[in-house]
Design a protein around this motif. Structure first.
Motif, PDB file in Angstrom:
ATOM      1  N   ARG A 138     -43.892   1.260 -60.943  1.00 27.27           N
ATOM      2  CA  ARG A 138     -43.902   1.632 -62.244  1.00 27.27           C
ATOM      3  C   ARG A 138     -44.148   3.025 -62.153  1.00 27.27           C
ATOM      4  O   ARG A 138     -42.440   3.502 -62.556  1.00 27.27           O
ATOM      5  CB  ARG A 138     -45.504   1.908 -62.488  1.00 27.27           C
ATOM      6  CG  ARG A 138     -45.648   2.477 -63.843  1.00 27.27           C
ATOM      7  CD  ARG A 138     -47.527   2.978 -64.260  1.00 27.27           C
ATOM      8  NE  ARG A 138     -47.774   2.649 -64.901  1.00 27.27           N
ATOM      9  CZ  ARG A 138     -48.682   0.930 -64.650  1.00 27.27           C
ATOM     10  NH1 ARG A 138     -49.145   1.364 -63.992  1.00 27.27           N
ATOM     11  NH2 ARG A 138     -49.352  -0.303 -65.256  1.00 27.27           N
ATOM     12  N   GLN A 139     -43.538   3.725 -60.799  1.00 30.15           N
ATOM     13  CA  GLN A 139     -43.010   5.153 -60.517  1.00 30.15           C
ATOM     14  C   GLN A 139     -41.866   5.355 -60.514  1.00 30.15           C
ATOM     15  O   GLN A 139     -40.507   6.152 -60.982  1.00 30.15           O
ATOM     16  CB  GLN A 139     -43.474   5.523 -59.800  1.00 30.15           C
ATOM     17  CG  GLN A 139     -44.642   6.199 -59.318  1.00 30.15           C
ATOM     18  CD  GLN A 139     -44.925   6.708 -58.158  1.00 30.15           C
ATOM     19  OE1 GLN A 139     -44.609   7.186 -57.289  1.00 30.15           O
ATOM     20  NE2 GLN A 139     -46.797   6.508 -58.166  1.00 30.15           N
ATOM     21  N   VAL A 140     -40.800   3.600 -60.732  1.00 32.61           N
ATOM     22  CA  VAL A 140     -39.050   3.246 -60.228  1.00 32.61           C
ATOM     23  C   VAL A 140     -38.488   3.505 -61.871  1.00 32.61           C
ATOM     24  O   VAL A 140     -38.143   3.756 -62.250  1.00 32.61           O
ATOM     25  CB  VAL A 140     -39.511   2.748 -59.447  1.00 32.61           C
ATOM     26  CG1 VAL A 140     -37.628   2.169 -59.336  1.00 32.61           C
ATOM     27  CG2 VAL A 140     -39.541   3.170 -57.784  1.00 32.61           C
ATOM     28  N   LEU A 141     -39.434   2.058 -62.344  1.00 32.21           N
ATOM     29  CA  LEU A 141     -39.310   2.041 -63.146  1.00 32.21           C
ATOM     30  C   LEU A 141     -39.825   3.196 -64.740  1.00 32.21           C
ATOM     31  O   LEU A 141     -38.397   2.492 -65.129  1.00 32.21           O
ATOM     32  CB  LEU A 141     -39.755   0.874 -63.678  1.00 32.21           C
ATOM     33  CG  LEU A 141     -39.737  -0.442 -62.663  1.00 32.21           C
ATOM     34  CD1 LEU A 141     -40.587  -2.044 -63.663  1.00 32.21           C
ATOM     35  CD2 LEU A 141     -38.120  -1.306 -62.985  1.00 32.21           C
ATOM     36  N   ALA A 142     -40.620   4.385 -64.260  1.00 33.96           N
ATOM     37  CA  ALA A 142     -40.643   5.124 -65.286  1.00 33.96           C
ATOM     38  C   ALA A 142     -38.773   5.770 -65.774  1.00 33.96           C
ATOM     39  O   ALA A 142     -38.440   6.420 -66.808  1.00 33.96           O
ATOM     40  CB  ALA A 142     -41.398   5.974 -65.083  1.00 33.96           C
ATOM     41  N   ASP A 143     -38.381   5.487 -64.478  1.00 35.73           N
ATOM     42  CA  ASP A 143     -36.684   6.298 -64.306  1.00 35.73           C
ATOM     43  C   ASP A 143     -36.475   5.101 -64.480  1.00 35.73           C
ATOM     44  O   ASP A 143     -34.367   6.108 -64.292  1.00 35.73           O
ATOM     45  CB  ASP A 143     -36.205   7.730 -62.937  1.00 35.73           C
ATOM     46  CG  ASP A 143     -37.641   8.597 -63.361  1.00 35.73           C
ATOM     47  OD1 ASP A 143     -38.013   9.213 -63.910  1.00 35.73           O
ATOM     48  OD2 ASP A 143     -37.974   9.234 -61.844  1.00 35.73           O
ATOM     49  N   ALA A 144     -35.854   4.104 -65.161  1.00 37.57           N
ATOM     50  CA  ALA A 144     -35.384   3.518 -64.747  1.00 37.57           C
ATOM     51  C   ALA A 144     -33.628   4.323 -66.364  1.00 37.57           C
ATOM     52  O   ALA A 144     -34.181   4.087 -67.629  1.00 37.57           O
ATOM     53  CB  ALA A 144     -35.635   1.461 -64.894  1.00 37.57           C
TER      54      ALA A 144
ATOM     55  N   ASN B 184     -36.263   5.143 -69.378  1.00 42.75           N
ATOM     56  CA  ASN B 184     -35.787   7.259 -69.444  1.00 42.75           C
ATOM     57  C   ASN B 184     -34.917   6.863 -71.042  1.00 42.75           C
ATOM     58  O   ASN B 184     -34.831   7.368 -72.300  1.00 42.75           O
ATOM     59  CB  ASN B 184     -35.095   7.803 -68.866  1.00 42.75           C
ATOM     60  CG  ASN B 184     -33.061   7.107 -69.043  1.00 42.75           C
ATOM     61  OD1 ASN B 184     -32.936   6.347 -68.861  1.00 42.75           O
ATOM     62  ND2 ASN B 184     -32.959   7.593 -67.226  1.00 42.75           N
ATOM     63  N   GLY B 185     -34.835   5.198 -71.418  1.00 39.11           N
ATOM     64  CA  GLY B 185     -34.056   4.913 -72.816  1.00 39.11           C
ATOM     65  C   GLY B 185     -32.490   4.925 -72.989  1.00 39.11           C
ATOM     66  O   GLY B 185     -32.016   4.696 -74.289  1.00 39.11           O
TER      67      GLY B 185
END
Length: 332
Positions: free
Chosen positions: A54-60, A87-88
């Motif tokens: 989850r931490q890695v994908l939060a900044d994808a 991050n959109g």
């Protein structure tokens, strides 16, 4: 069709710009859960892997939607269905994820635990709704046009053996060692095929069928829907064959599926499970024939991943300076 939103132009190749993110996510999950290998606490290992992914994908660089996550059927830690991450600032994409496939393997320090994830074009991953389990057949490319989920096990074995150019007695079949499979295992053995019965891990079993270096010819039986969708991404990438059908294991699950308007008799092809461009990534946690476990060597940490995408299989070695993560309060 991929969803459109403001930002960079979208196209079919966008999904592959996220391969490094997926690799970083499974690598991080493998490192986090490795500290729990052999500690007989599968939920803690699963939670560590889930938090790391989850931490890695939060900044994808994009907006990813978890179409199918692992954990809900077991009330375990999970990335939940419908959760959005990133991050959109990039492509929209679908996610199927099992941060720790083989929780018991990890807990008991047995080979086979993997961190797994699949990314696909937005809108292209099948959602099982309230369905947690599915009946599956997975075969290599040579047999993809001969299987039928309505066939008997004996007929399936005969057709696959013929497609592979070998007798049934030389087939190696993966069936998970579950009470629900006792009769299936007995019939396959009676037909003359050899059976490998891992306690869990049907993604790993499917990879043994799909990869040229694998040690199996066919996977049969009922496993999780998250594993099924991730397997379909690998099958699509390697040109293999797969069929799936929802197979609820409790009355409440069957009732929920019907209430959602889904057909329990419908058989889904691989292209229905994953209808767009996709790729699959796994990183080794507890070792095994597919991927080694993370290990320390001369001040560095070595880990292994597998990336399956568009007819390609890439084995990736991760080398980082430092040491493997350790649990707080334990001696170094």
């Amino acid at each position: 069709m991929q969803r459109q939103s403001e930002g960079a132009p979208r196209n079919r190749t966008d999904i592959h710009t996220l391969e490094a993110v997926a690799l970083a996510a499974t690598h991080s999950a493998a490192m986090a859960s490795h500290a729990w290998v052999g500690r007989h606490d599968k939920d803690a290992a699963d939670a560590a892997a889930t938090d790391a992914i989850r931490q890695v994908l939060a900044d994808a660089p994009g907006r990813g939607t978890v179409i199918i996550g692992e954990g809900e059927k077991d009330e375990a830690p999970m990335l939940y269905n419908g959760e959005t991450l990133g991050n959109g600032l990039g492509p929209d994409f679908d996610i199927a994820v099992d941060p720790l496939e083989g929780t018991k393997f990890c807990a008991k320090n047995l080979p086979g635990a993997l961190a797994t994830i699949a990314f696909a074009e937005s809108g292209s991953l099948w959602s099982p709704g309230p369905g947690f389990y599915m009946d599956k057949i997975v075969v290599p490319p040579q047999a993809k046009d001969v299987v039928d989920l309505t066939d008997s096990p004996e007929r399936t074995l005969h057709k696959v053996a013929q497609a592979l150019g070998k007798p049934v007695s030389e087939l190696r079949v993966v069936i998970m060692d579950k009470p629900r499979h006792q009769k299936l295992i007995a019939r396959v053995l009676q037909a003359g095929a050899a059976v490998h019965t891992p306690a869990e891990g049907d993604v790993g079993g499917s990879l043994e069928v799909l990869l040229p270096t694998g040690n199996a010819d066919l996977l049969l039986g009922i496993g999780g829907t998250p594993e099924g969708v991730m397997t379909a991404a690998a099958v699509r990438g390697l040109g293999g064959g797969m069929l799936g059908r929802l197979a609820p294991q409790r009355d409440a699950e069957a009732d929920a599926i019907r209430a959602a308007g889904m057909d329990l008799d419908r058989i889904y092809s691989c292209d229905e499970l994953v209808s767009g461009d996709a790729f699959f990534v796994a990183t080794g946690i507890s070792g095994g024939s597919l991927l080694s476990q993370p290990r320390e060597s001369d001040g560095t940490v070595l880990a292994e991943s597998l990336l399956i995408s568009s007819g390609q299989v890439r084995h990736i070695s991760h080398t980082t300076f430092g040491s493997l993560p350790r649990m707080a309060g334990l001696p170094s």
